[in-house]
Design a protein around this motif. Structure first.
Motif, PDB file in Angstrom:
ATOM      1  N   MET A   1     -34.303 -46.084  52.625  1.00 45.28           N
ATOM      2  CA  MET A   1     -33.421 -44.994  52.189  1.00 45.28           C
ATOM      3  C   MET A   1     -33.914 -43.667  52.742  1.00 45.28           C
ATOM      4  N   ASN A   2     -33.049 -42.932  53.377  1.00 46.41           N
ATOM      5  CA  ASN A   2     -33.417 -41.632  53.926  1.00 46.41           C
ATOM      6  C   ASN A   2     -33.100 -40.563  52.896  1.00 46.41           C
ATOM      7  N   LEU A   3     -34.117 -40.051  52.224  1.00 46.54           N
ATOM      8  CA  LEU A   3     -33.898 -39.077  51.149  1.00 46.54           C
ATOM      9  C   LEU A   3     -33.463 -37.730  51.682  1.00 46.54           C
ATOM     10  N   ASN A   4     -33.648 -37.500  52.982  1.00 52.02           N
ATOM     11  CA  ASN A   4     -33.283 -36.207  53.555  1.00 52.02           C
ATOM     12  C   ASN A   4     -31.901 -36.215  54.198  1.00 52.02           C
ATOM     13  N   SER A   5     -31.164 -37.299  54.034  1.00 54.52           N
ATOM     14  CA  SER A   5     -29.853 -37.395  54.657  1.00 54.52           C
ATOM     15  C   SER A   5     -28.903 -36.335  54.123  1.00 54.52           C
ATOM     16  N   PRO A   6     -28.224 -35.563  54.998  1.00 53.34           N
ATOM     17  CA  PRO A   6     -27.286 -34.538  54.540  1.00 53.34           C
ATOM     18  C   PRO A   6     -26.012 -35.131  53.964  1.00 53.34           C
ATOM     19  N   LEU A   7     -25.827 -36.467  54.110  1.00 60.47           N
ATOM     20  CA  LEU A   7     -24.602 -37.099  53.625  1.00 60.47           C
ATOM     21  C   LEU A   7     -24.673 -37.428  52.144  1.00 60.47           C
ATOM     22  N   LEU A   8     -25.884 -37.372  51.570  1.00 58.95           N
ATOM     23  CA  LEU A   8     -26.012 -37.687  50.158  1.00 58.95           C
ATOM     24  C   LEU A   8     -25.374 -36.616  49.295  1.00 58.95           C
ATOM     25  N   GLU A   9     -24.605 -37.059  48.311  1.00 56.33           N
ATOM     26  CA  GLU A   9     -24.000 -36.108  47.373  1.00 56.33           C
ATOM     27  C   GLU A   9     -25.061 -35.598  46.403  1.00 56.33           C
ATOM     28  N   ILE A  10     -25.039 -34.307  46.131  1.00 52.43           N
ATOM     29  CA  ILE A  10     -25.996 -33.705  45.211  1.00 52.43           C
ATOM     30  C   ILE A  10     -25.371 -33.605  43.826  1.00 52.43           C
ATOM     31  N   GLU A  11     -26.010 -34.230  42.843  1.00 53.61           N
ATOM     32  CA  GLU A  11     -25.564 -34.143  41.455  1.00 53.61           C
ATOM     33  C   GLU A  11     -26.101 -32.875  40.810  1.00 53.61           C
ATOM     34  N   ASP A  12     -25.293 -32.258  40.005  1.00 52.53           N
ATOM     35  CA  ASP A  12     -25.731 -31.129  39.192  1.00 52.53           C
ATOM     36  C   ASP A  12     -24.981 -31.243  37.873  1.00 52.53           C
ATOM     37  N   LYS A  13     -25.508 -32.040  36.959  1.00 50.52           N
ATOM     38  CA  LYS A  13     -24.764 -32.360  35.758  1.00 50.52           C
ATOM     39  C   LYS A  13     -25.540 -32.018  34.504  1.00 50.52           C
ATOM     40  N   SER A  14     -24.889 -31.292  33.607  1.00 54.67           N
ATOM     41  CA  SER A  14     -25.459 -31.001  32.304  1.00 54.67           C
ATOM     42  C   SER A  14     -25.012 -32.090  31.339  1.00 54.67           C
ATOM     43  N   ARG A  15     -25.959 -32.596  30.573  1.00 54.15           N
ATOM     44  CA  ARG A  15     -25.673 -33.710  29.681  1.00 54.15           C
ATOM     45  C   ARG A  15     -26.360 -33.471  28.341  1.00 54.15           C
ATOM     46  N   VAL A  16     -26.033 -34.292  27.363  1.00 53.39           N
ATOM     47  CA  VAL A  16     -26.666 -34.199  26.052  1.00 53.39           C
ATOM     48  C   VAL A  16     -27.105 -35.593  25.626  1.00 53.39           C
ATOM     49  N   PHE A  17     -28.377 -35.711  25.262  1.00 56.68           N
ATOM     50  CA  PHE A  17     -28.938 -36.956  24.759  1.00 56.68           C
ATOM     51  C   PHE A  17     -28.928 -36.914  23.236  1.00 56.68           C
ATOM     52  N   HIS A  18     -28.385 -37.935  22.617  1.00 58.94           N
ATOM     53  CA  HIS A  18     -28.337 -38.033  21.158  1.00 58.94           C
ATOM     54  C   HIS A  18     -29.303 -39.125  20.697  1.00 58.94           C
ATOM     55  N   TYR A  19     -30.290 -38.718  19.915  1.00 60.23           N
ATOM     56  CA  TYR A  19     -31.222 -39.671  19.317  1.00 60.23           C
ATOM     57  C   TYR A  19     -30.786 -39.876  17.873  1.00 60.23           C
ATOM     58  N   GLU A  20     -30.399 -41.091  17.536  1.00 60.90           N
ATOM     59  CA  GLU A  20     -29.744 -41.342  16.248  1.00 60.90           C
ATOM     60  C   GLU A  20     -30.712 -41.703  15.122  1.00 60.90           C
ATOM     61  N   ASP A  21     -31.926 -42.112  15.453  1.00 63.75           N
ATOM     62  CA  ASP A  21     -32.858 -42.549  14.415  1.00 63.75           C
ATOM     63  C   ASP A  21     -33.581 -41.360  13.787  1.00 63.75           C
ATOM     64  N   ARG A  22     -34.249 -41.619  12.687  1.00 62.09           N
ATOM     65  CA  ARG A  22     -35.050 -40.582  12.034  1.00 62.09           C
ATOM     66  C   ARG A  22     -36.278 -40.297  12.887  1.00 62.09           C
ATOM     67  N   TYR A  23     -36.567 -39.012  13.106  1.00 63.19           N
ATOM     68  CA  TYR A  23     -37.675 -38.613  13.976  1.00 63.19           C
ATOM     69  C   TYR A  23     -38.756 -37.949  13.131  1.00 63.19           C
ATOM     70  N   LEU A  24     -39.887 -38.625  12.976  1.00 66.92           N
ATOM     71  CA  LEU A  24     -40.981 -38.122  12.161  1.00 66.92           C
ATOM     72  C   LEU A  24     -41.750 -37.043  12.915  1.00 66.92           C
ATOM     73  N   LEU A  25     -42.013 -35.932  12.238  1.00 70.51           N
ATOM     74  CA  LEU A  25     -42.695 -34.790  12.833  1.00 70.51           C
ATOM     75  C   LEU A  25     -44.143 -34.723  12.365  1.00 70.51           C
ATOM     76  N   GLU A  26     -44.959 -33.962  13.102  1.00 75.88           N
ATOM     77  CA  GLU A  26     -46.373 -33.837  12.749  1.00 75.88           C
ATOM     78  C   GLU A  26     -46.585 -33.292  11.340  1.00 75.88           C
ATOM     79  N   SER A  27     -45.668 -32.434  10.898  1.00 73.70           N
ATOM     80  CA  SER A  27     -45.802 -31.807   9.586  1.00 73.70           C
ATOM     81  C   SER A  27     -45.611 -32.777   8.440  1.00 73.70           C
ATOM     82  N   GLY A  28     -45.105 -33.971   8.753  1.00 75.79           N
ATOM     83  CA  GLY A  28     -44.762 -34.934   7.714  1.00 75.79           C
ATOM     84  C   GLY A  28     -43.284 -34.899   7.377  1.00 75.79           C
ATOM     85  N   GLU A  29     -42.591 -33.820   7.827  1.00 70.01           N
ATOM     86  CA  GLU A  29     -41.142 -33.748   7.677  1.00 70.01           C
ATOM     87  C   GLU A  29     -40.499 -34.609   8.759  1.00 70.01           C
ATOM     88  N   ASP A  30     -39.180 -34.683   8.724  1.00 71.82           N
ATOM     89  CA  ASP A  30     -38.501 -35.415   9.787  1.00 71.82           C
ATOM     90  C   ASP A  30     -37.137 -34.811  10.067  1.00 71.82           C
TER      91      ASP A  30
END
Length: 353
Positions: free
Chosen positions: A1-30
């Motif tokens: 694969m030629n990573l420097n090829s000018p034919l490659l389309e450049i992605e520029d996408k803003s996205r959002v990741f949703h983490y659905e589980d409970r996330y435990l924090l250092e403070s003991g809160e979540d």
């Protein structure tokens, strides 16, 4: 694969990741789940060996090619034609990630002042959840400056052998009383705002203006103020530096909110890589990635000696220095020096040094 090829389309996408589980924090809160806004910029076909992950500073966002345009962009040092560049909005920030104005799933109302305490370790852990979600098995380079550098250092420790290179700019292994003192002064300014304590989005806005003015005195060096804000004519009031700080305060308050600023500065205060790991020296010795730390000779907030300390205590560490009159903000300005430092670091490590 030629990573420097000018034919490659450049992605520029803003996205959002949703983490659905409970996330435990250092403070003991979540958190009952969270979301992180992120941007993927670059070659969509790039392998993990060409993933560059960049963390923003205190009030930054995921659009890295906007605030670091001198280093990230087409024909720049980190070129999206060659790399897949990922940048996230840190947990607690107000540019698309879960923050105090987000809705609490358990109440259906904004968290406001009930938002739990975050640490840099919590923020790094959230990035790890995103990495797993994206299926990125290995990261070529992790980069971060200031608060983003603190989070990057925490994540470097957690990533272990999944990371090749860690580049920590104008940051430290543990927050100092000096940093915590400036942050406390800024939060005192926010608390002095008569709207602080109200459950409204604009709470503390005037206080945030004052906080930013205090912060600007640490982000720049006195020489910078002398050069750009000195009044040539004789006067008794209305000095240039006064209008400059008023402008900077308003500029931030119009794009950010005080509740996130409060949470993020508290997280910066909490930073301690050695907490629960036998101290900072021992924790640094456990880092497996090749480490570059970059200090700034005029930085009054994160002193260059703190960057040197990190590289000196890592098993494979190197230190470089930016010479600038801009102080802490130099890492967002001195692109030519950073280009040279980064290029030299990669050549140095590739040659087996």
């Amino acid at each position: 694969m030629n990573l420097n090829s000018p034919l490659l389309e450049i992605e520029d996408k803003s996205r959002v990741f949703h983490y659905e589980d409970r996330y435990l924090l250092e403070s003991g809160e979540d958190l009952a789940g969270f979301q992180i806004a992120y941007t993927i910029y670059g070659n969509p076909e790039a392998l993990d060996s060409h993933v560059i992950w960049i963390n923003h500073a205190l009030t930054g966002n995921a659009d890295v090619h906007e605030w670091w345009s001198g280093l990230v962009g087409e024909d720049k040092f980190y070129d999206p034609k060659q790399y897949k560049i990922i940048c996230t909005n840190l947990l607690g920030s107000c540019y698309g990630s879960t923050n105090p104005l987000s809705s609490n799933p358990e109440t259906g109302k904004p968290y406001f002042y009930q938002f739990p305490q975050l640490t840099t370790r919590d923020m790094a852990g959230a990035l790890e959840k995103l990495r797993e979600h994206l299926g990125v098995e290995h990261i070529h380079t992790l980069v971060g400056g200031s608060l983003g550098g603190q989070v990057a250092l925490e994540w470097t420790y957690q990533l272990g052998s999944r990371l090749d290179y860690s580049i920590i700019i104008a940051a430290n292994a543990k927050s100092t009383p000096w940093i915590r003192g400036f942050n406390e002064a800024q939060r005192m300014a926010i608390q002095a705002d008569c709207t602080w304590g109200e459950e409204i989005a604009e709470a503390g806005k005037s206080g945030l203006r004052a906080a930013r003015a205090i912060g600007m005195l640490t982000y720049r060096h006195p020489d910078t103020f002398q050069q750009s804000q000195d009044d040539m004519e004789e006067k008794l009031d209305n000095y240039k530096v006064s209008s400059y700080l008023q402008y900077q305060g308003k500029k931030l308050a119009d794009r950010f909110h005080a509740l996130s600023y409060w949470v993020l500065t508290k997280a910066m205060d909490s930073h301690d890589l050695g907490r629960g790991r036998g101290g900072t020296e021992r924790a640094l010795q456990g880092i497996k990635a090749k480490m570059l730390t970059v200090g700034i000779d005029t930085d009054q907030l994160f002193r260059k000696e703190e960057s040197q300390y990190i590289s000196e205590n890592c098993l494979d560490g190197k230190y470089s220095e930016i010479s600038s009159s801009y102080g802490h903000d130099a890492f967002l300005i001195e692109y030519e020096q950073l280009h040279y430092i980064l290029k030299s670091f990669y050549l140095y490590t590739e040659n087996g040094k």
